[in-house]
Design a protein around this motif. Structure first.
Motif, short mmCIF file in Angstrom:
data_model
loop_
_atom_site.label_atom_id
_atom_site.label_comp_id
_atom_site.label_asym_id
_atom_site.label_seq_id
_atom_site.Cartn_x
_atom_site.Cartn_y
_atom_site.Cartn_z
N LEU A 1 0.82 -1.20 0.00
CA LEU A 1 0.00 0.00 0.00
C LEU A 1 0.86 1.26 0.00
O LEU A 1 0.41 2.31 -0.45
N ARG A 2 2.07 1.16 0.50
CA ARG A 2 2.94 2.33 0.55
C ARG A 2 3.75 2.52 -0.73
O ARG A 2 3.85 3.62 -1.25
N GLN A 3 4.33 1.45 -1.25
CA GLN A 3 5.28 1.58 -2.36
C GLN A 3 4.90 0.77 -3.58
O GLN A 3 5.56 0.91 -4.61
N GLY A 4 3.90 -0.10 -3.50
CA GLY A 4 3.48 -0.84 -4.66
C GLY A 4 3.75 -2.34 -4.54
O GLY A 4 4.31 -2.83 -3.54
N ILE A 5 3.36 -3.06 -5.58
CA ILE A 5 3.45 -4.52 -5.57
C ILE A 5 4.89 -5.01 -5.52
O ILE A 5 5.19 -5.97 -4.80
N PRO A 6 5.84 -4.42 -6.27
CA PRO A 6 7.23 -4.91 -6.14
C PRO A 6 7.76 -4.85 -4.72
O PRO A 6 8.53 -5.73 -4.31
N ALA A 7 7.38 -3.83 -3.95
CA ALA A 7 7.84 -3.75 -2.56
C ALA A 7 7.20 -4.84 -1.71
O ALA A 7 7.84 -5.36 -0.79
#
Length: 531
Positions: free
Chosen positions: A139-145
């Motif tokens: 939720l903060r940085q996206g799916i790769p994170a």
């Protein structure tokens, strides 16, 4: 005397919380056993005291828990009502990029009564309790994170030459190549079962399909220079690079019976063997060379050793070859039973599938799309003439050309009908090194002039605006007099054609008396038809 570093408060709190949970779990299990004994009529104070001593609580605490469990019918404690994370709250958290404080402020704005809104600390505890770290990072940085928190499974062990993985790696080192500093690229393949580096190829520029074919040739050969590892693999895993999926590479592997598996984009974890090799090369080899571009920073711009003399391209390739041989023969890995890759390769008795040398010369070269005819000037291909001593007496023969991409100094010639290899043809009129360098210098000079002109044009197109402290329309910051504006508009209009297509500053030719010129006249306009 060495002292242990003090533990952080968060670590102490986590340990206390873990002990409390473990204590509650022991007490619940003990009460469940006491309930069974009470149903059988075998319960006594001795069993209650034993459970109290084991858990570390007073016997009255165990009796109270036992009475509550008998009344409710279960040894589990009823959960207290608490604040939980809902789907709507997850959407708000994603909207504010994981900012819990901003979500808490919006909850207070939407609530009619401030008492219905949980405190900020309660909201933090609920988010960390009800959401896994991967979801919070997503939720903060996206799916790769979020994928960084996922465990990756390892593939089961196979045998040598069962699976290979290939990739490109740009060395973070500046080396001298043809009078300029460049970062070389390494194209290599490794065996997933033994960890053996099968073969490699280095280019001073971005790799291409030719470097891939050269690396594959080094992988398959088992001679004194390339061996002892070699042979054809069963399957090769690669990414979706254009050079890996080119027609030359797919045809070469398909003709040799090798399955090429193109992985989905942005999935480096699916080829972990070659990615681990890239990381090992960076940390164990590239970082020890001069002009390492990721060295420690001295300040915001300068790095350690940035003024050291750089290696030549030849020296870099020599050191890289030495490191690869040392890694294959001496580097021991726990994953492979504390054996080196070479020992693991030699201990595997799987027979090697070695193709004939003629097949490698044929299929690891890219084929021209059309056939050619040997003429009196040799072979005309790609607007160049190629000749060879073996062409004597073969004029008129239909042939097919195979070549190594981007290395067209020599080509291999095959009979168009039978496929027989006829020989090697060399470039007839090859320019000297000085002439080639002069051409490259002229190209660099032209690029420098074009870059200067483009930069100047960009500076003219740039418009600056005044800074504002209140809301209002944007106003240009540059000033210009009326005279300057009129002169620039006049110069622009003089270069712009009028309605008839003639520029404003056009001067027609004067008529010479006595000249017999046919003066073109405008075509007569046809009158509109009347109904």
């Amino acid at each position: 005397m060495h002292r242990a570093p003090p533990s952080t408060p968060s670590t102490d709190e986590d340990c206390d919380r873990t002990r409390r949970h473990h204590k509650k779990a022991l007490l619940t299990a003990g009460v469940r056993s006491l309930m069974v004994l009470r149903q059988r009529g075998e319960l006594s104070s001795a069993e209650v005291d034993l459970v109290a001593r084991t858990v570390g609580v007073h016997p009255r605490t165990v009796w109270r828990r036992l009475e509550k469990a008998s009344a409710s019918g279960t040894a589990e404690l009823s959960q207290r009502s608490r604040f939980t994370v809902t789907d709507e709250l997850r959407v708000k958290l994603a909207y504010y990029r994981g900012n819990v404080k901003r979500v808490h402020d919006e909850l207070k704005e939407e609530a009619a009564d401030s008492k219905d809104v949980p405190s900020l600390s309660t909201l933090h505890r609920a988010i960390h309790r009800d959401m896994v770290p991967g979801d919070l990072a997503g939720l903060r940085q996206g799916i790769p994170a979020s994928r960084a928190f996922d465990p990756y499974l390892s593939r089961p062990p196979t045998r040598r030459n069962e699976e290979w993985e290939g990739d490109h790696k740009q060395a973070p080192v500046l080396v001298w190549a043809d009078g300029r500093l460049v970062k070389p690229w390494v194209t290599w393949f490794c065996d997933c079962h033994t960890g053996m580096v099968m073969g490699w190829a280095v280019t001073p520029h971005y790799p291409h399909r030719g470097s891939i074919l050269a690396a594959l040739r080094a992988c398959i050969l088992t001679g004194d220079v390339h061996g002892p590892a070699g042979g054809l693999p069963t399957r090769i895993r690669i990414d979706r690079g254009k050079d890996f999926l080119s027609r030359a590479v797919t045809e070469a592997m398909g003709s040799l019976g090798v399955h090429v598996q193109a992985l989905p984009p942005y999935t480096p974890h699916l080829k972990g063997s070659i990615e681990n090799l890239n990381l090992a090369a960076t940390t164990m080899f590239f970082s020890t060379l001069p002009r390492y571009t990721k060295a420690q920073k001295l300040d915001t711009k300068r790095r350690v050793g940035e003024n050291d003399p750089a290696l030549t391209f030849e020296a870099f390739v020599e050191l890289f070859e030495r490191w690869v041989r040392t890694r294959n023969a001496e580097h021991r890995m726990d994953k492979h039973g504390d054996q080196s890759a070479l020992e693991n390769w030699n201990s595997d008795e799987t027979p090697l599938n070695e193709p004939p040398r003629e097949d490698l010369d044929t299929f690891l070269l890219e084929a021209a799309r059309s056939t050619r005819i040997i003429s009196g000037h040799g072979i005309r291909w790609d607007n160049r003439d190629y000749v060879g001593a073996w062409m004597t007496g073969r004029a008129g023969t239909e042939i097919r050309v195979r070549y190594q991409p981007h290395h067209t100094r020599t080509v291999e010639v095959f009979h168009a009908r039978t496929g027989e290899r006829l020989g090697t043809a060399h470039l007839a009129d090859e320019a000297s090194e000085e002439e080639i360098n002069d051409v490259y210098q002229a190209r660099d000079e032209r690029v420098r002039l074009l870059r200067r002109d483009l930069t100047a044009a960009k500076r003219l197109r740039r418009r600056r605006y005044q800074a504002v402290t209140q809301a209002g329309p944007a106003r240009t910051a540059g000033t210009m007099t009326r005279k300057q504006a009129a002169e620039e508009l006049r110069a622009t209009q003089s270069r712009r054609p009028d309605d008839d297509g003639v520029p404003a500053d056009y001067m027609p030719r004067r008529m010479i008396p006595g000249a017999r010129w046919a003066i073109p006249s405008r075509p007569a306009e046809t009158p509109p038809e009347t109904s």
